[in-house]
Design a protein around this motif. Sequence first.
Motif, mmCIF file in Angstrom:
data_model
loop_
_atom_site.group_PDB
_atom_site.id
_atom_site.type_symbol
_atom_site.label_atom_id
_atom_site.label_comp_id
_atom_site.label_asym_id
_atom_site.label_seq_id
_atom_site.Cartn_x
_atom_site.Cartn_y
_atom_site.Cartn_z
ATOM 1 N N GLU A 132 5.534 11.464 -6.588
ATOM 2 C CA GLU A 132 4.261 12.209 -6.588
ATOM 3 C C GLU A 132 3.211 11.292 -7.220
ATOM 4 O OE1 GLU A 132 2.790 15.112 -5.190
ATOM 5 O OE2 GLU A 132 4.821 15.886 -5.065
ATOM 6 N N ALA A 133 3.203 10.032 -6.838
ATOM 7 C CA ALA A 133 2.361 9.045 -7.524
ATOM 8 C C ALA A 133 0.877 9.280 -7.243
ATOM 9 C CB ALA A 133 2.764 7.646 -7.091
ATOM 10 N N GLU A 134 0.059 8.900 -8.222
ATOM 11 C CA GLU A 134 -1.390 9.056 -8.098
ATOM 12 C C GLU A 134 -2.053 7.689 -7.961
ATOM 13 O OE1 GLU A 134 -2.612 12.105 -7.140
ATOM 14 O OE2 GLU A 134 -4.300 11.414 -8.333
ATOM 15 N N PRO A 135 -2.946 7.514 -7.005
ATOM 16 C CA PRO A 135 -3.597 6.213 -6.869
ATOM 17 C C PRO A 135 -4.535 5.915 -8.029
ATOM 18 C CG PRO A 135 -4.539 7.800 -5.351
ATOM 19 C CD PRO A 135 -3.361 8.470 -5.977
ATOM 20 N N LEU A 136 -4.607 4.643 -8.393
ATOM 21 C CA LEU A 136 -5.605 4.191 -9.363
ATOM 22 C C LEU A 136 -6.823 3.877 -8.495
ATOM 23 C CD1 LEU A 136 -3.222 1.754 -11.302
ATOM 24 C CD2 LEU A 136 -3.536 4.208 -11.648
ATOM 25 N N MET A 137 -7.719 4.852 -8.393
ATOM 26 C CA MET A 137 -8.730 4.819 -7.331
ATOM 27 C C MET A 137 -9.675 3.616 -7.371
ATOM 28 S SD MET A 137 -8.487 6.495 -4.712
ATOM 29 C CE MET A 137 -9.873 6.478 -3.624
ATOM 30 N N ASN A 138 -10.115 3.235 -8.565
ATOM 31 C CA ASN A 138 -11.074 2.127 -8.620
ATOM 32 C C ASN A 138 -10.450 0.816 -8.163
ATOM 33 O OD1 ASN A 138 -13.154 3.726 -9.435
ATOM 34 N ND2 ASN A 138 -12.751 3.409 -11.615
ATOM 35 N N TYR A 139 -9.261 0.580 -8.679
ATOM 36 C CA TYR A 139 -8.559 -0.653 -8.325
ATOM 37 C C TYR A 139 -8.213 -0.648 -6.825
ATOM 38 C CZ TYR A 139 -5.121 -4.431 -8.880
ATOM 39 O OH TYR A 139 -4.418 -5.593 -8.778
ATOM 40 N N THR A 140 -7.711 0.523 -6.373
ATOM 41 C CA THR A 140 -7.330 0.657 -4.976
ATOM 42 C C THR A 140 -8.535 0.422 -4.053
ATOM 43 O OG1 THR A 140 -5.545 2.175 -5.518
ATOM 44 C CG2 THR A 140 -6.436 2.361 -3.303
ATOM 45 N N THR A 141 -9.660 1.024 -4.402
ATOM 46 C CA THR A 141 -10.861 0.866 -3.568
ATOM 47 C C THR A 141 -11.241 -0.613 -3.472
ATOM 48 O OG1 THR A 141 -11.631 3.011 -4.294
ATOM 49 C CG2 THR A 141 -13.301 1.571 -3.365
ATOM 50 N N HIS A 142 -11.182 -1.283 -4.609
ATOM 51 C CA HIS A 142 -11.520 -2.705 -4.655
ATOM 52 C C HIS A 142 -10.594 -3.496 -3.710
ATOM 53 C CE1 HIS A 142 -12.396 -6.623 -6.361
ATOM 54 N NE2 HIS A 142 -11.088 -6.790 -6.532
ATOM 55 N N LEU A 143 -9.284 -3.235 -3.819
ATOM 56 C CA LEU A 143 -8.327 -3.992 -3.006
ATOM 57 C C LEU A 143 -8.462 -3.684 -1.518
ATOM 58 C CD1 LEU A 143 -5.031 -3.925 -5.136
ATOM 59 C CD2 LEU A 143 -6.641 -5.800 -4.845
ATOM 60 N N ILE A 144 -8.645 -2.384 -1.196
ATOM 61 C CA ILE A 144 -8.765 -2.021 0.232
ATOM 62 C C ILE A 144 -9.990 -2.707 0.838
ATOM 63 C CG2 ILE A 144 -9.241 -0.125 1.858
ATOM 64 C CD1 ILE A 144 -7.541 1.692 0.091
ATOM 65 N N ARG A 145 -11.084 -2.695 0.084
ATOM 66 C CA ARG A 145 -12.314 -3.332 0.606
ATOM 67 C C ARG A 145 -12.098 -4.824 0.829
ATOM 68 N NH1 ARG A 145 -16.794 -0.009 -2.848
ATOM 69 N NH2 ARG A 145 -16.529 1.914 -1.643
ATOM 70 N N GLU A 146 -11.304 -5.406 -0.053
ATOM 71 C CA GLU A 146 -11.062 -6.846 0.045
ATOM 72 C C GLU A 146 -10.114 -7.165 1.209
ATOM 73 O OE1 GLU A 146 -10.688 -9.063 -3.884
ATOM 74 O OE2 GLU A 146 -8.642 -9.045 -3.140
ATOM 75 N N ARG A 147 -9.060 -6.349 1.350
ATOM 76 C CA ARG A 147 -8.010 -6.684 2.315
ATOM 77 C C ARG A 147 -8.253 -6.124 3.710
ATOM 78 N NH1 ARG A 147 -2.701 -5.687 -1.502
ATOM 79 N NH2 ARG A 147 -3.335 -7.139 -3.133
ATOM 80 N N ILE A 148 -8.824 -4.915 3.782
ATOM 81 C CA ILE A 148 -8.982 -4.252 5.084
ATOM 82 C C ILE A 148 -10.438 -4.311 5.547
ATOM 83 C CG2 ILE A 148 -8.618 -2.064 6.326
ATOM 84 C CD1 ILE A 148 -6.016 -2.584 5.251
ATOM 85 N N GLY A 149 -11.352 -4.205 4.575
ATOM 86 C CA GLY A 149 -12.778 -4.093 4.889
ATOM 87 C C GLY A 149 -13.287 -5.080 5.931
ATOM 88 N N PRO A 150 -13.112 -6.394 5.720
ATOM 89 C CA PRO A 150 -13.692 -7.367 6.646
ATOM 90 C C PRO A 150 -13.149 -7.232 8.077
ATOM 91 C CG PRO A 150 -13.006 -8.420 4.595
ATOM 92 C CD PRO A 150 -12.494 -7.024 4.549
ATOM 93 N N LEU A 151 -11.842 -6.979 8.195
ATOM 94 C CA LEU A 151 -11.232 -6.811 9.522
ATOM 95 C C LEU A 151 -11.822 -5.588 10.221
ATOM 96 C CD1 LEU A 151 -7.443 -7.046 8.637
ATOM 97 C CD2 LEU A 151 -8.723 -8.635 10.044
ATOM 98 N N PHE A 152 -11.876 -4.503 9.445
ATOM 99 C CA PHE A 152 -12.368 -3.224 9.956
ATOM 100 C C PHE A 152 -13.800 -3.392 10.474
ATOM 101 C CE2 PHE A 152 -14.197 1.051 8.767
ATOM 102 C CZ PHE A 152 -13.500 1.793 9.707
#
Length: 468
Positions: A165-185
């Motif tokens: 039932e894990a909870e995301p660390l939203m700030n860190y997660t947002t930063h990483l998603i933007r870095e890893r997925i953002g440009p491709l998207f």
Amino acid sequence: MKTVMKFGGTSVATGENIRHVARLVTQHAKEDCRVAVVVSALAGVTNSLFEIACQAKKSDTKHIETVTQELRQKHLEAISTAIKSESIQKEVTEITEKTICELEKVLTGVCYVGELTPKSKDYVVSFGERLSAPIVWGAIKDYEGETQCFTGKEAGIVTDSNFGEAEPLMNYTTHLIRERIGPLFEKGVIPVVTGFIAANQDGIVTTVGRGGSDYTATILGAALEVDEVWIWTDVDGIMTADPKVIPSAKMLPELSYQEAAEMAIFGAKAMHPRALKPIIEAKIPVRIRSTLHPENPGTIITDAQSVKSTGAVKAVALIKDVAMVNVNGANMVGAPGSYAKVFEVLGKNNINIMMVSTAVSEANISMVIRRNIVGRALSTLEIALLGRGLVSEVTSEDDVAVVAVMGANMKGTLGIASKIFATVANAGINVRMIAQGSSELNISFVVKEKDGAAVVKAIHEEFKLDKI
Ligand code: ADP
Ligand code: ASP
Ligand code: MG
């Protein structure tokens, strides 16, 4: 337009379904729409993985082999129908074979060690999405979509270590998603991300709870600042009741975040209870729609202001797989901190309370929890509280269900509760426990599970929900 599209287990149940999904995705992507995809495991696979994970610690390696071979077969069949190109088929088959091989090793490990920790359980059940996402990726590629496949961990979803039932660390997660997925998207590549699974800060696989792909979708949607998150499923949208219980249930075209949250929390399976959290602040709408009828717009969940009001009661939900735990003790009366003690004991042991009711007599607390943790809850409470004078008895009832009646306009409307309970009484059914939060958006009560469907039906009829 930018969207995250999440496809649930039933939408990717077979190769044919997956091909249909790939067609939907690529069609939208061609219409100048940026699409990120989140996928669940093939229907039934997560349940099988939970089962085999629990059996593995006592079963023989032969049984593990049988189950993994069944899973292998199921996914290879899906590949052969979902993907036409031989080279893509070969590529996805190789990934699948490797993943199944890893699963078999993990299960064999569990079998030899004879122990299944929450951590290893998460690892085992993560294989469902790890097997489904590459097939969806391959099918999109087959339709000439430019696409890339990610696990939740690779996409950058980082959670705490509350396995199961894990909870995301939203700030860190947002930063990483933007870095890893953002440009491709932004470039128009279609990222395909496994739902449900993530990783903690040490890179160990975690899951965000059953039905968690919805949550993955909104986490991704918030990070990528999309215009809408679409939850594709096997029903036309959110209905006035579960259409599997009430076939005449009607689709609700619009819901406010608050109303949808009340429904989701009360387990109407249609959505993960925490899925709205990431997108409420950014006011990103969520649309629930059907892969079987993609021409329908579905239910849109938005900010309250824009939602038109209808009758006081909007929907009625039935939540099964729950149990009621009762804590009794005359010494709790007038003793400050006695309820806090009960909640603290459960909270410290990661036991989530879904519903609470106490009487002004103060001698009793009734709580509803998930049925699969009732044994743990009882033993925890007994060890911590019995024999210390405060609590004299801890009991449970397993054969119960919660009925939740909800609607934003219930707030301040007189007579709703009396109408609900008169309806239940007229059906000759006994109510075991009642709760109404101060939000007044929801009245919930507990009945015997065998009576649950009849109660939902009676209330649906009484409030004429099929006529809205
Ligand atoms: P998915 O695999 O797409 O995530 P789920 O099984 O998690 O699908 O959720 C969809 C199911 O939720 C529907 O098939 C339906 O039976 C059930 N459901 C329960 N209550 C409702 C409701 N009020 N509106 C729509 N669906 C509901
Ligand atoms: N496969 C996971 C489950 O069955 C997550 C999901 O389907 O949303 O719970
Ligand atoms: Mg679901």
